[in-house]
Design a protein around this motif. Structure first.
Motif, PDB file in Angstrom:
ATOM      1  N   GLY A   1       0.699  -1.114  -0.166  1.00  0.00           N
ATOM      2  CA  GLY A   1      -0.161   0.149  -0.263  1.00  0.00           C
ATOM      3  C   GLY A   1       0.742   1.365  -0.225  1.00  0.00           C
ATOM      4  N   GLU A   2       2.093   1.299  -0.633  1.00  0.00           N
ATOM      5  CA  GLU A   2       2.855   2.406  -0.701  1.00  0.00           C
ATOM      6  C   GLU A   2       2.375   3.368  -1.727  1.00  0.00           C
ATOM      7  N   ILE A   3       1.541   2.627  -2.835  1.00  0.00           N
ATOM      8  CA  ILE A   3       0.996   3.367  -3.718  1.00  0.00           C
ATOM      9  C   ILE A   3      -0.389   2.969  -3.951  1.00  0.00           C
ATOM     10  N   SER A   4      -1.538   3.439  -4.108  1.00  0.00           N
ATOM     11  CA  SER A   4      -2.820   2.654  -4.356  1.00  0.00           C
ATOM     12  C   SER A   4      -2.987   2.394  -5.730  1.00  0.00           C
ATOM     13  N   SER A   5      -4.017   1.431  -5.862  1.00  0.00           N
ATOM     14  CA  SER A   5      -4.504   1.296  -7.328  1.00  0.00           C
ATOM     15  C   SER A   5      -5.244   2.339  -7.831  1.00  0.00           C
ATOM     16  N   ASN A   6      -5.978   3.067  -6.902  1.00  0.00           N
ATOM     17  CA  ASN A   6      -6.928   4.325  -7.341  1.00  0.00           C
ATOM     18  C   ASN A   6      -5.977   5.370  -7.904  1.00  0.00           C
ATOM     19  N   GLN A   7      -4.655   5.367  -7.510  1.00  0.00           N
ATOM     20  CA  GLN A   7      -3.811   6.479  -7.795  1.00  0.00           C
ATOM     21  C   GLN A   7      -3.202   6.051  -9.304  1.00  0.00           C
ATOM     22  N   LEU A   8      -2.998   4.890  -9.600  1.00  0.00           N
ATOM     23  CA  LEU A   8      -2.469   4.325 -10.518  1.00  0.00           C
ATOM     24  C   LEU A   8      -3.536   4.400 -11.700  1.00  0.00           C
ATOM     25  N   TRP A   9      -4.751   4.031 -11.488  1.00  0.00           N
ATOM     26  CA  TRP A   9      -5.831   3.903 -12.301  1.00  0.00           C
ATOM     27  C   TRP A   9      -6.223   5.403 -12.825  1.00  0.00           C
ATOM     28  N   HIS A  10      -6.258   6.254 -11.923  1.00  0.00           N
ATOM     29  CA  HIS A  10      -6.553   7.597 -12.428  1.00  0.00           C
ATOM     30  C   HIS A  10      -5.504   8.238 -13.191  1.00  0.00           C
TER      31      HIS A  10
END
Ligand code: FAD
Length: 480
Positions: free
Chosen positions: A244-253
């Motif tokens: 969770g150092e980066i979220s899949s939401n962040q990648l997606w958007h």
């Protein structure tokens, strides 16, 4: 501490940006950020060695971002939380949800306990694009096949949430009774970890640097390039995502804000595979141990310790398999294409139970993830949901020729055969004595002879599979 406080319990969300629990907790005046290493409830799924190393550095990094104010504990979270409550005036607790069955069970017990003590409990989704219980077929049952799960279920569901900023004003407190990251003893005692660590930039900032580099070097060639292990066309974000150092939401958007093309679509659909794994685990809590297709309970697996050791150490004599297993050992990661090749070799050519592969990956991968690992091993073995049919057996020679055409990947991880011409790089046992000696190779001495004959072991696997089909027919006849 006599101040009224809110606890923010970090778990698999070791970041400040787009962290819903932290964001909401920071609306309180005083926040106590905590992390608890729970080896008690996890039992069989205790974090593996490579992931523990990652966790050590990730916690250090998070602690730094919090200005040193991360209180760390080890033990049973319920007891640790009650102990904190006894010493401080806690009003509320915030956490992001986890989806491993043992964590769901543990967390719901803790939630009830804390509510009974009149502590406000606030939980959020901050690691998946969609909650697994929200993606269902029209008849309310879970999807079993990826394409409709993703295309019909996910893409028609509510758009994943817009990433949150990091809390701009927060008063973080520190518990003097915490034990510190070093006291968790997460680092391995053997030197293996030191080298492994050099391959990674662990922590939230490192995750963003990795993502930026992928956007620059990989994304525009992702769809086709993602199959070539020697090229930088995949993101290598899986451990960052797992912790969770980066979220899949962040990648997606972020990728969608760049545009709309086949590479971006494909990258998003791989994030969709992660969602599919979580959906499978949520709907089948015994996914890590139980075949989804129960006919595989009768599969005639081999037991062979020598084969297993050779596979684990990358000494099978099949270069594409050995390169993958050595990449795993040296870096804690293995390219997806190669995971499929080594997995197929284990469960089909060696006919060893997929549990052996799942366990080894669990201990050696820095991205070891209960949902992704179990679902993928079931997929490889042919016993999972939407699985690769058992009779589709990867040929490691042809896979090498196709996806490592210049041999860069194999040469990197098996330097002792690097001097072979490409024609024999994936099948050195077919080279003549002259060619081998010119490349300074003595099979069985400088590099192993193959531990199985690929063709023969393929035939044996197919006939073992045939025995399952007969079982199907028998059951079918009984039903009639
Ligand atoms: P990219 O191609 O850049 O994809 C981006 C992200 O999408 C990944 O980080 C991952 O979160 C997700 N993703 C990509 N491919 C898959 C996939 N096939 N299934 C599920 N999610 C995917 N992945 C893990 O994260 N942890 C594991 O323990 C794990 N075990 C595996 C075991 C086997 C036998 C196999 C065949 C696959 C396994 N995978 C696992 C899935 C996949 O191999 C990795 O997610 C991927 O290689 C990670 O590299 P990347 O970040 O560069 O992926």
């Amino acid at each position: 501490m006599t101040k009224k406080i809110a606890i923010c319990w970090f778990r698999q969300d070791l970041r400040l940006y787009d962290n819903k629990a932290l964001f909401e907790a920071s609306k309180n005046e005083n926040i106590l950020p905590i992390y608890i290493l729970d080896d008690e409830n996890s039992k069989k799924y205790k974090i593996g060695s490579a992931s523990r190393l990652w966790l050590h550095y990730s916690l250090k990094s998070l602690k730094k971002s919090l200005g040193g104010k991360l209180s760390v504990y080890s033990g049973n979270p319920e007891e640790i939380l009650v102990n904190i409550l006894n010493r401080h005036e806690v009003e509320a607790i915030y956490w992001n949800r986890c989806y491993e069955p043992w964590r769901i069970k543990r967390d719901s017990k803790i939630k009830t306990h804390l509510k009974n003590l009149e502590i406000q409990v606030n939980t959020y989704n901050s690691s998946l694009l969609w909650e697994p219980w929200n993606i269902k077929k029209d008849d309310g049952t879970p999807y079993k096949v990826f394409t409709p799960f993703y295309r019909k279920g996910c893409l028609n569901a509510q758009e994943p949430s817009i990433p949150l900023s990091k809390p701009d004003r927060a008063n973080y407190l520190f518990d003097k009774d915490q034990i510190g990251v070093d006291e968790l003893n997460l680092l391995p005692r053997v030197p293996w970890g030191k080298k492994l660590k050099t391959h990674w930039d662990i922590g939230e900032e490192g995750a963003h640097r990795r993502f930026d580099q992928f956007i620059e070097e990989g994304l525009s060639l992702y769809k086709e390039g993602r199959n070539i292990p020697a090229k930088p066309y995949v993101s290598r974000l899986s451990p960052h995502l797992h912790f969770g150092e980066i979220s899949s939401n962040q990648l997606w958007h972020s990728v969608r804000s760049i545009g709309d093309n086949k590479n971006i679509e494909h990258f998003c659909s791989e994030l969709g595979w992660r969602e599919f794994s979580y959906s499978q685990l949520f709907n089948n809590p015994r996914l890590p141990e139980k075949n989804l297709q129960s006919k595989f309970d009768f599969f005639p697996w081999n037991e062979n310790e020598t084969f297993l050791k050779a596979w684990q150490k990358g000494n099978t004599g099949i270069p594409m398999v050995d390169a993958g297993m050595r990449e795993l050992w040296q870096t804690g990661y293995m390219h997806n294409r190669v995971r499929m090749i080594v997995g197929s070799f284990l469960v089909k050519n060696l006919r060893l139970h997929w549990h052996h592969g799942e366990r080894w990956f669990w201990d050696t991968l820095v991205d070891a993830d209960l949902a992704n690992n179990s679902a993928s091993w079931q997929w490889i073995a042919g016993c999972g949901a939407d699985a690769a049919p058992y009779f589709r057996i990867f040929n490691p020679i042809m896979q090498g020729q196709k996806f490592d055409p210049n041999g860069d990947y194999v040469r990197q991880y098996i330097p002792e055969i690097a001097a072979l011409p490409n024609k024999y790089l994936f099948n050195p046992w077919e080279a003549s004595e002259d060619i081998l000696s010119e490349a300074s190779i003595e099979l069985g001495s400088t590099y192993p002879k193959p531990i199985v004959d690929l063709k023969q072991s393929r035939e044996l696997a197919l006939s073992a599979f045939q025995s399952l089909k007969q079982l199907d027919n028998k059951n079918l006849n009984k039903k009639k």
